[in-house]
Design a protein around this motif. Structure first.
Motif, mmCIF file in Angstrom:
data_model
loop_
_atom_site.group_PDB
_atom_site.id
_atom_site.type_symbol
_atom_site.label_atom_id
_atom_site.label_comp_id
_atom_site.label_asym_id
_atom_site.label_seq_id
_atom_site.Cartn_x
_atom_site.Cartn_y
_atom_site.Cartn_z
ATOM 1 N N VAL A 152 0.797 -1.330 0.013
ATOM 2 C CA VAL A 152 0.035 0.168 0.113
ATOM 3 C C VAL A 152 0.810 1.397 -0.108
ATOM 4 C CG1 VAL A 152 -1.629 1.240 1.173
ATOM 5 C CG2 VAL A 152 -2.058 -1.037 0.967
ATOM 6 N N MET A 153 2.022 1.117 0.715
ATOM 7 C CA MET A 153 2.941 2.270 0.980
ATOM 8 C C MET A 153 3.354 2.655 -0.521
ATOM 9 S SD MET A 153 2.658 3.806 3.788
ATOM 10 C CE MET A 153 4.090 4.756 3.752
ATOM 11 N N TYR A 154 4.007 1.566 -1.091
ATOM 12 C CA TYR A 154 4.560 1.607 -2.520
ATOM 13 C C TYR A 154 3.588 2.336 -3.627
ATOM 14 C CZ TYR A 154 8.606 -0.647 -0.212
ATOM 15 O OH TYR A 154 9.552 -0.880 0.496
ATOM 16 N N THR A 155 2.306 1.824 -3.407
ATOM 17 C CA THR A 155 1.278 2.198 -4.249
ATOM 18 C C THR A 155 0.920 3.585 -4.222
ATOM 19 O OG1 THR A 155 0.381 -0.129 -4.379
ATOM 20 C CG2 THR A 155 -1.054 1.537 -5.307
ATOM 21 N N CYS A 156 1.135 4.015 -2.805
ATOM 22 C CA CYS A 156 0.613 5.664 -2.489
ATOM 23 C C CYS A 156 1.599 6.437 -3.128
ATOM 24 C CB CYS A 156 0.522 5.656 -1.038
ATOM 25 S SG CYS A 156 -1.139 5.147 -0.565
ATOM 26 N N LEU A 157 3.074 5.948 -2.757
ATOM 27 C CA LEU A 157 4.188 6.521 -3.475
ATOM 28 C C LEU A 157 4.071 6.792 -4.929
ATOM 29 C CD1 LEU A 157 7.139 7.920 -2.962
ATOM 30 C CD2 LEU A 157 8.054 5.588 -3.169
ATOM 31 N N SER A 158 3.796 5.821 -5.609
ATOM 32 C CA SER A 158 3.563 5.847 -7.102
ATOM 33 C C SER A 158 2.334 6.492 -7.700
ATOM 34 C CB SER A 158 3.450 4.269 -7.594
ATOM 35 O OG SER A 158 3.244 4.236 -8.885
ATOM 36 N N ALA A 159 1.482 6.840 -6.800
ATOM 37 C CA ALA A 159 0.336 7.616 -6.903
ATOM 38 C C ALA A 159 0.748 9.079 -6.940
ATOM 39 C CB ALA A 159 -0.734 7.373 -6.327
ATOM 40 N N VAL A 160 1.454 9.330 -5.908
ATOM 41 C CA VAL A 160 1.931 10.609 -5.614
ATOM 42 C C VAL A 160 2.914 11.213 -6.875
ATOM 43 C CG1 VAL A 160 3.430 11.960 -3.932
ATOM 44 C CG2 VAL A 160 1.753 10.756 -3.054
ATOM 45 N N ILE A 161 3.977 10.385 -7.128
ATOM 46 C CA ILE A 161 4.716 10.637 -8.361
ATOM 47 C C ILE A 161 3.933 10.930 -9.631
ATOM 48 C CG2 ILE A 161 6.677 9.751 -9.664
ATOM 49 C CD1 ILE A 161 7.479 10.642 -6.776
ATOM 50 N N THR A 162 2.875 10.132 -10.091
ATOM 51 C CA THR A 162 2.320 10.304 -11.105
ATOM 52 C C THR A 162 1.450 11.641 -10.838
ATOM 53 O OG1 THR A 162 0.593 8.718 -10.446
ATOM 54 C CG2 THR A 162 2.247 7.750 -11.795
ATOM 55 N N PHE A 163 0.621 11.911 -9.834
ATOM 56 C CA PHE A 163 0.251 13.137 -9.783
ATOM 57 C C PHE A 163 1.026 14.296 -9.860
ATOM 58 C CE2 PHE A 163 -3.491 10.956 -7.253
ATOM 59 C CZ PHE A 163 -4.219 10.770 -8.384
ATOM 60 N N LEU A 164 2.315 14.162 -9.323
ATOM 61 C CA LEU A 164 3.206 15.073 -9.270
ATOM 62 C C LEU A 164 3.583 15.598 -10.632
ATOM 63 C CD1 LEU A 164 5.132 17.196 -7.689
ATOM 64 C CD2 LEU A 164 6.784 15.264 -7.884
ATOM 65 N N PHE A 165 3.937 14.459 -11.759
ATOM 66 C CA PHE A 165 4.143 14.634 -12.785
ATOM 67 C C PHE A 165 3.016 15.190 -13.803
ATOM 68 C CE2 PHE A 165 7.951 12.101 -12.173
ATOM 69 C CZ PHE A 165 9.009 12.799 -12.895
ATOM 70 N N THR A 166 1.915 14.746 -13.442
ATOM 71 C CA THR A 166 0.504 15.313 -14.072
ATOM 72 C C THR A 166 0.402 16.665 -13.965
ATOM 73 O OG1 THR A 166 -0.538 13.079 -13.787
ATOM 74 C CG2 THR A 166 -2.026 15.023 -14.297
ATOM 75 N N PHE A 167 0.950 17.114 -12.695
ATOM 76 C CA PHE A 167 0.683 18.656 -12.308
ATOM 77 C C PHE A 167 1.527 19.384 -13.014
ATOM 78 C CE2 PHE A 167 1.931 21.995 -9.620
ATOM 79 C CZ PHE A 167 0.867 22.770 -9.445
ATOM 80 N N ILE A 168 2.870 18.934 -13.033
ATOM 81 C CA ILE A 168 3.974 19.528 -13.947
ATOM 82 C C ILE A 168 3.594 19.623 -15.225
ATOM 83 C CG2 ILE A 168 6.301 19.128 -14.346
ATOM 84 C CD1 ILE A 168 6.848 18.146 -11.552
ATOM 85 N N ARG A 169 3.112 18.673 -16.021
ATOM 86 C CA ARG A 169 2.918 18.466 -17.299
ATOM 87 C C ARG A 169 1.723 19.880 -17.496
ATOM 88 N NH1 ARG A 169 2.149 13.172 -20.620
ATOM 89 N NH2 ARG A 169 4.177 13.457 -20.752
ATOM 90 N N LYS A 170 0.575 19.596 -16.848
ATOM 91 C CA LYS A 170 -0.300 20.710 -16.734
ATOM 92 C C LYS A 170 0.022 22.184 -16.940
ATOM 93 C CE LYS A 170 -4.278 17.654 -15.992
ATOM 94 N NZ LYS A 170 -5.543 17.443 -15.240
#
Length: 80
Positions: A57-75
């Motif tokens: 669960v922790m690694y999945t949350c870390l992965s979600a945070v990273i993808t949201f961060l990259f989505t925010f940066i891209r937008k």
């Protein structure tokens, strides 16, 4: 290999790198957290015991945070 080193250093670094690379291959935000969840769930049943589900669960949350961060940066880059 020391389990402490694996849980706190190696696996998070692998998740960070693969989530960042996977975001550019599959730009949908949910793909890499699902892949991370699936891979670590298989690893839990093969190499570890049921208590590893916390780390899954922790690694999945870390992965979600990273993808949201990259989505925010891209937008933000597209609007600027």
């Amino acid at each position: 290999m020391d389990l402490f080193l694996l849980l706190f250093l190696i696996c998070p670094v692998i998740v960070l790198i693969l989530s960042a690379a996977g975001f550019f291959l599959f730009p949908k935000w949910y793909v890499m957290p699902l892949v991370t969840f699936a891979v670590f769930t298989v690893l839990m049943f093969v190499f570890f015991n049921q208590s590893f589900i916390i780390w899954v669960v922790m690694y999945t949350c870390l992965s979600a945070v990273i993808t949201f961060l990259f989505t925010f940066i891209r937008k933000r880059k597209l609007t600027a």
